[in-house]
Write a protein that holds these residues in place. Structure first.
Motif, PDB file in Angstrom:
ATOM      1  N   ASP A  56     -21.235 -37.120  32.540  1.00  0.00           N
ATOM      2  CA  ASP A  56     -22.165 -38.244  32.677  1.00  0.00           C
ATOM      3  C   ASP A  56     -22.953 -38.323  31.381  1.00  0.00           C
ATOM      4  N   THR A  58     -22.667 -37.702  27.307  1.00  0.00           N
ATOM      5  CA  THR A  58     -21.870 -37.084  26.252  1.00  0.00           C
ATOM      6  C   THR A  58     -21.936 -35.567  26.384  1.00  0.00           C
ATOM      7  N   GLU A  81     -15.802 -38.459  28.645  1.00  0.00           N
ATOM      8  CA  GLU A  81     -17.191 -38.886  28.691  1.00  0.00           C
ATOM      9  C   GLU A  81     -17.325 -40.150  29.522  1.00  0.00           C
ATOM     10  N   ALA A  82     -18.561 -40.459  29.876  1.00  0.00           N
ATOM     11  CA  ALA A  82     -18.854 -41.613  30.735  1.00  0.00           C
ATOM     12  C   ALA A  82     -18.290 -42.914  30.168  1.00  0.00           C
ATOM     13  N   ALA A  83     -18.394 -43.116  28.871  1.00  0.00           N
ATOM     14  CA  ALA A  83     -17.926 -44.368  28.272  1.00  0.00           C
ATOM     15  C   ALA A  83     -16.440 -44.601  28.541  1.00  0.00           C
ATOM     16  N   ASP A  84     -15.655 -43.529  28.590  1.00  0.00           N
ATOM     17  CA  ASP A  84     -14.225 -43.665  28.852  1.00  0.00           C
ATOM     18  C   ASP A  84     -13.939 -44.101  30.286  1.00  0.00           C
ATOM     19  N   TYR A  86     -15.625 -46.221  32.097  1.00  0.00           N
ATOM     20  CA  TYR A  86     -15.850 -47.656  32.276  1.00  0.00           C
ATOM     21  C   TYR A  86     -14.776 -48.515  31.635  1.00  0.00           C
ATOM     22  N   ALA A  87     -13.801 -47.909  30.966  1.00  0.00           N
ATOM     23  CA  ALA A  87     -12.655 -48.650  30.435  1.00  0.00           C
ATOM     24  C   ALA A  87     -11.667 -49.005  31.544  1.00  0.00           C
TER      25      ALA A  87
END
Length: 136
Positions: A56, A58, A81-84, A86-87
């Motif tokens: 959640d 980095t 990581e969280a950003a991945d 949301y892809a």
């Protein structure tokens, strides 16, 4: 349909607000990746008991993220990581019956199920309540 193990969601869980945020992120992981999720509240988890680790934030957002993420990588497991997360779009099929429809992850004591219909979730609770216990 539940043959896979859960993924471990880790992040900062120092305050009740942090834990609420981490639990909500666990819902997003279950919804978008279509996987069962367990939310880690401390570093006492054995990451090798999971399919992988989702951070959640980095690697550097919390000590728990750094330690458990590093353990997952050392064990040659996936760690994202969280950003991945949301892809990925939200999963639209039930992981219990396999049919499309209105599905969502269901809350468990310590995480979330993979997305499923409300009626399928009810059936899994009934099935687990009536399942015989096996002595170890």
């Amino acid at each position: 349909m539940f043959s896979q193990r859960a993924v471990l969601v880790v992040g900062k869980a120092i305050t009740p607000a942090d834990l609420d945020d981490l639990t909500a992120f666990g819902f997003d992981v279950a919804d978008r990746l279509g996987l069962t999720v367990r939310v880690a509240t401390d570093m006492a988890e054995d990451v090798t008991q999971y399919e992988g680790v989702v951070l959640d934030g980095t690697w550097l957002d919390s000590v728990t993220s750094t330690v458990l993420g590093t353990e997952a990588m050392a064990a040659d497991m996936f760690c994202i990581e969280a950003a991945d997360v949301y892809a990925f779009p939200s999963d639209a099929s039930c992981h219990w019956c396999g049919e499309a429809g209105r599905v969502a992850p269901r809350r468990t004591r310590d995480g979330w199920t993979a997305p499923m219909h409300f009626t399928c979730a009810s059936m899994t609770r009934k099935a687990s309540a009536t399942a015989p216990t096996v002595a170890a």
